[in-house]
Design a protein around this motif. Structure first.
Motif, PDB file in Angstrom:
ATOM      1  N   SER A 181       0.826  -1.195   0.000  1.00 28.81           N
ATOM      2  CA  SER A 181       0.000   0.000   0.000  1.00 28.81           C
ATOM      3  C   SER A 181       0.875   1.265   0.000  1.00 28.81           C
ATOM      4  O   SER A 181       1.901   1.313   0.670  1.00 28.81           O
ATOM      5  CB  SER A 181      -0.875  -0.077   1.246  1.00 28.81           C
ATOM      6  N   GLY A 182       0.490   2.236  -0.793  1.00 26.05           N
ATOM      7  CA  GLY A 182       1.180   3.522  -0.799  1.00 26.05           C
ATOM      8  C   GLY A 182       2.520   3.542  -1.519  1.00 26.05           C
ATOM      9  O   GLY A 182       3.343   4.416  -1.270  1.00 26.05           O
ATOM     10  N   GLY A 184       2.742   3.529  -4.922  1.00 27.25           N
ATOM     11  CA  GLY A 184       2.626   4.300  -6.161  1.00 27.25           C
ATOM     12  C   GLY A 184       1.876   3.617  -7.284  1.00 27.25           C
ATOM     13  O   GLY A 184       1.996   4.006  -8.441  1.00 27.25           O
ATOM     14  N   LYS A 185       1.043   2.623  -6.954  1.00 24.66           N
ATOM     15  CA  LYS A 185       0.272   1.924  -8.003  1.00 24.66           C
ATOM     16  C   LYS A 185      -0.681   2.885  -8.696  1.00 24.66           C
ATOM     17  O   LYS A 185      -0.721   2.962  -9.924  1.00 24.66           O
ATOM     18  CB  LYS A 185      -0.553   0.765  -7.403  1.00 24.66           C
ATOM     19  N   SER A 186      -1.449   3.613  -7.883  1.00 26.86           N
ATOM     20  CA  SER A 186      -2.481   4.471  -8.481  1.00 26.86           C
ATOM     21  C   SER A 186      -1.871   5.590  -9.303  1.00 26.86           C
ATOM     22  O   SER A 186      -2.387   5.943 -10.356  1.00 26.86           O
ATOM     23  CB  SER A 186      -3.393   5.039  -7.401  1.00 26.86           C
ATOM     24  N   VAL A 187      -0.758   6.147  -8.820  1.00 23.79           N
ATOM     25  CA  VAL A 187      -0.116   7.233  -9.569  1.00 23.79           C
ATOM     26  C   VAL A 187       0.401   6.707 -10.909  1.00 23.79           C
ATOM     27  O   VAL A 187       0.245   7.355 -11.946  1.00 23.79           O
ATOM     28  CB  VAL A 187       1.020   7.877  -8.736  1.00 23.79           C
ATOM     29  N   ARG A 209     -10.362   4.978  -2.370  1.00 18.95           N
ATOM     30  CA  ARG A 209     -10.878   6.057  -1.506  1.00 18.95           C
ATOM     31  C   ARG A 209     -11.727   7.029  -2.333  1.00 18.95           C
ATOM     32  O   ARG A 209     -11.368   7.349  -3.466  1.00 18.95           O
ATOM     33  CB  ARG A 209      -9.708   6.822  -0.896  1.00 18.95           C
ATOM     34  N   TYR A 360      10.688   7.498  -8.444  1.00 13.86           N
ATOM     35  CA  TYR A 360       9.369   7.127  -8.954  1.00 13.86           C
ATOM     36  C   TYR A 360       9.384   7.131 -10.456  1.00 13.86           C
ATOM     37  O   TYR A 360      10.054   7.977 -11.035  1.00 13.86           O
ATOM     38  CB  TYR A 360       8.314   8.112  -8.465  1.00 13.86           C
TER      39      TYR A 360
END
Ligand SMILES: Nc1ncnc2c1ncn2[C@@H]1O[C@H](COP(=O)(O)OP(=O)(O)OP(=O)(O)O)[C@@H](O)[C@H]1O
Ligand SMILES: [Mg+2]
Length: 454
Positions: A181-182, A184-187, A209, A360
């Protein structure tokens, strides 16, 4: 004097004719109305007696004129139909009337969804009017033979340098993005939606979310690519079956576009939350939990869903599927991770350690793999990517030694080369969120990395 009553009689006659004509034009529905009644409610699960409808049917529960609930049939037992509420159960009372609506198991799809953002029930969430799609599509997809899936033969440009160069995707490939979690998957998904090359993009945001959903919708429904993008968003606080329906709707919209010969990019964030929703439903129905509480049906649901992406031989269209998978607690042996890894044709692993260094997208090159890459890119490209991996693995293995200054140059020639090239290689992996690197530049930059003397 005699004409007066005659005129009244004429008017009466006219009135009767008009009334009869009005009645004659009414259509009378003489078929019996079918409804059942709520007899039990247990959390989100309700039992209905007297209404035998197929699984997948959406029903309306009416209590008075203003109060309406909706529920979906998910099973039956002992003569009762089991339904799951699509909203919450507040104010639901025993004996409420339940009526079936629409065609069971069918969803509305179509190009009307492009440029729109909808929820799991297909209702708009972008502030626009209703989506007037008329084509229906089975929620579970049209079953096709394995031979209708043609091979992956063309490169898919996802706009991300490291992925284009080192784990090249193919059109019609299914790829997982796995990370804790957190990390950077969504980004990363967001960047791919902005930069990938596709006729249409369908995004399913499932169980994420609500804040992220509204952010995503406002950003992507305003850009130049909005007209070719469809978003189905079902945040985490929605009922489990709505989340599952959302994932099915996104996949169905993509399948319909593929059936028209389009090359579609389907993105699902996250597959794990879809598996959670399927687990919730399975357990509500009394299925025993097996691996980590996931009943077998939950894992087969995600397997079937992933299998729906791919190339279609018949229409020439394709669905390139990208699915994020949450590796809970950075555990890569989670049943969803395992199932996904087995069925997908490639996986990108994001590493927390790399993210903590501030690099990233935090792609772990050594752990990431595209199973179709070698078939679709040039020999030189494969060779450069292999070299990059070898150097990067060698550097990462010895990172601590090097940082402590305990490594003496000349001991290992591969590591010597890795140390020299390291700064340029990490620059190569990093990419800003607004930057796009297409396939041609990515491969060129990769070969430039190795074309000079060091
Ligand atoms: N490319 C990037 N550039 C800069 N910061 C980034 C980048 N990718 C991720 N981050 C940072 O990491 C945070 C978490 O990223 P993200 O929301 O994508 O994680 P996630 O893997 O989707 O998490 P979750 O599993 O909780 O949904 C972001 O808020 C941002 O601060
Ligand atoms: Mg996320």
């Amino acid at each position: 004097m005699a004409t007066y009553p005659l005129r009244i009689a004429g008017n009466m006659q006219q009135l009767i004719d008009q009334t009869l004509a009005a009645i004659g034009s009414l259509s009378l529905e003489l078929a019996p109305r079918r409804f059942g009644r709520v007899v039990a409610c247990d959390g989100g699960l309700i039992e209905v007696s007297g209404l035998g409808v197929p699984i997948g049917t959406i029903c309306t529960i009416a209590q008075g004129a203003s109060l309406r609930h909706r529920a979906e049939t998910i099973g039956f037992r002992n003569g009762h139909t089991m339904m799951m509420m699509l909203g919450d159960t507040v104010l639901l009372r025993p004996g409420a009337e339940v009526r079936a609506e629409g065609k069971p198991g069918m969803l509305h799809v179509g190009s009307e969804f492009l440029g729109r953002a909808v929820d799991g029930a297909g209702e708009p969430i972008d502030g626009g009017g209703p989506v007037l799609a008329t084509t229906t599509w089975p929620a579970g997809g049209h079953r096709v033979g394995a031979l209708d899936r043609s091979r992956v033969t063309q490169m898919f440009d996802c706009g991300i340098r490291s992925l284009n160069a080192l784990t090249t995707f193919g059109v019609g490939q299914r790829i997982g993005i796995m990370a804790g979690s957190g990390v950077g998957k969504s980004v990363l998904m967001d960047m791919i939606v902005d930069n990938a090359e596709a006729d249409a993009v369908v995004v399913g945001l499932i169980g994420e979310r609500a804040r992220e959903v509204s952010d995503f919708v406002s950003r992507h429904m305003a850009g130049e690519r909005a007209a070719n993008t469809a978003i189905v968003a079902v945040p985490a606080d929605h009922a489990a079956n709505l989340r599952l329906r959302g994932a099915m709707l996104a996949t169905s919209i993509a399948e319909h576009l593929r059936s028209q010969g389009k090359r579609v990019l389907l993105i699902l964030d996250s597959l794990t939350r879809v598996a959670h929703a399927a687990r919730e439903i399975g357990i509500l129905l009394g299925e025993p939990g097996a691996a980590r509480g996931y009943p077998p049906s939950a894992l087969s649901t995600i397997t079937k869903m992933i299998e729906r992406a791919g190339n279609s031989k018949e229409t020439g269209g394709a669905i390139t599927g990208i699915y994020t998978v949450l590796a809970d607690g950075d555990d890569h042996n989670d049943p969803v991770v395992d199932t996904a890894r087995a069925i997908l044709d490639g996986h990108i692993v994001l590493s927390r350690e790399i993210a903590q260094r501030g690099q990233y997208p935090a792609v772990d090159v050594g752990a990431s793999l595209s199973r179709v890459m070698n078939d679709i890119v040039s020999v030189e490209h494969v060779e450069n990517a292999r070299k990059f991996r070898a150097l990067s693995a060698s550097f990462e293995e010895n990172r601590d030694l090097i940082m402590m200054g305990a490594y003496r140059q000349g001991t290992d020639s591969l590591l010597d080369e890795a140390i020299i090239r390291q700064p340029r290689m990490s620059d190569f992996l990093a990419q800003g969120t607004g930057e796009r690197v297409d396939m041609t530049s990515a491969t060129m930059q990769l070969s430039h990395l190795f074309s000079d003397g060091h």
